[in-house]
Design an enzyme around this catalytic site. Sequence first.
Site, PDB file in Angstrom:
ATOM      1  N   LYS A   1     -21.722  14.517  -2.440  1.00  0.00           N
ATOM      2  CA  LYS A   1     -21.330  13.558  -3.177  1.00  0.00           C
ATOM      3  C   LYS A   1     -20.307  12.772  -2.655  1.00  0.00           C
ATOM      4  O   LYS A   1     -19.387  13.082  -2.086  1.00  0.00           O
ATOM      5  CB  LYS A   1     -21.305  14.067  -4.655  1.00  0.00           C
ATOM      6  CG  LYS A   1     -20.020  14.809  -4.839  1.00  0.00           C
ATOM      7  CD  LYS A   1     -19.937  15.641  -5.972  1.00  0.00           C
ATOM      8  CE  LYS A   1     -18.605  16.410  -6.118  1.00  0.00           C
ATOM      9  NZ  LYS A   1     -18.351  17.350  -7.317  1.00  0.00           N
TER      10      LYS A   1
ATOM     11  N   TYR B   1       7.836  -5.447   1.031  1.00  0.00           N
ATOM     12  CA  TYR B   1       7.851  -5.798  -0.212  1.00  0.00           C
ATOM     13  C   TYR B   1       8.841  -4.859  -1.007  1.00  0.00           C
ATOM     14  O   TYR B   1       8.846  -3.801  -0.929  1.00  0.00           O
ATOM     15  CB  TYR B   1       6.374  -5.831  -0.854  1.00  0.00           C
ATOM     16  CG  TYR B   1       5.457  -6.380  -0.644  1.00  0.00           C
ATOM     17  CD1 TYR B   1       5.592  -7.939  -0.399  1.00  0.00           C
ATOM     18  CD2 TYR B   1       4.063  -6.173  -0.031  1.00  0.00           C
ATOM     19  CE1 TYR B   1       4.812  -8.978  -0.082  1.00  0.00           C
ATOM     20  CE2 TYR B   1       2.959  -7.231   0.202  1.00  0.00           C
ATOM     21  CZ  TYR B   1       3.439  -8.465   0.455  1.00  0.00           C
ATOM     22  OH  TYR B   1       2.404  -9.447   0.609  1.00  0.00           O
TER      23      TYR B   1
END
Length: 345
Positions: free
Chosen positions: A37, A245
């Site tokens: 999956k 950042y």
Amino acid sequence: MSPPLSARLTVDTAALVRNWRVFRDAGGAAECGAAIKADGYGLGAAEAALALVAAGCRDLFVAHWAEAAALPTLPGDVRVAVLHGACADEMPAALASRAVPVLVSPAQVRAWRETGRACDVMVDTGLNRLGLSADDALSGLLDGLQIDTLHSHLACAEDATHPLNQTQRARFATLAKQIPARRCSLANSGGVGLGADFHFDLTRIGIGLYGGGVAPDGTRLSAVARISARVLQLRDVPAGDSVGYGATFVARRPTRLAVVALGYADGYARSLSNSGSARIGGSVAPVAGRVAMDLTAFDITDAPPVAEGDWLDIEFDLAATARAAGRSEYELLTGLGHRYARIYR
Ligand SMILES: *Cc1c(COP(=O)(O)O)cnc(C)c1O
């Protein structure tokens, strides 16, 4: 040819098959199924399916009908089961599919019974997620249903000492005696190592195939996924300057950085800011500053020389990276994103 990508995901399908054999052998007489999956836990469901089927795996598990439909053509004796079962509006897709549903609710059972077709059934034994309660399962609801495999799913399989494991096993064994099914299946990857009385007829192995968790005997599994990314720019930062950042990294000494084309949009978790690393030869180059959407800087001051345009091997040992990122190994793999050149070998 499609334009080149600046990050690579290399999937070692031989390692995937080795891991599957570890679980198959540890499961004794039980058949060894594979959970593919979420696009094979992010690594490619089609490629995983083909490699595992070639190795002898005959049971594949996906979550959605669309995942079943996206699989390549497989030999006729391979069973694909859809773990979410079949909701009312999915019945046409389910009936057109070669895959079978794992029915999870009384409503799903009632609708599927009308079709006269075989199916799997999930019973809940303590996870309280999907599945019929024991009362529903024994109420006569399943009468006349042609059940191939009866499933339940463990809540705490990766913790061998957790008392819920034995509780769930006992509840499942009791249900298995009363519900007619060709096979019974309880164990996921962690469940196989809990002992032979957890193996039943079929296991459903996911994370272990992809190198996560540990083998049933507690040893390490083979690494399946490697990531590397291109060095776009080298830069020399003087002591006292900050990087990235938020200026969360401040150079304590003259520092050489490799700015690499990999970021959180590629599943390189933002929580690896100042905690992830790359491997250059034998040395470790730590992440310097914040992981950004598309870019991450690595401190290569102490590493062997690197040139712009080189590919950097990003540390992706699942256990270590999960620890550094504060994520599960499952999240790391399924979050990898769509900007990798995927290489299968
Ligand atoms: C995903 C899943 C598995 C596989 O679990 P792992 O912990 O990855 O081995 C097995 N059974 C069910 C019902 C699942 O949803």
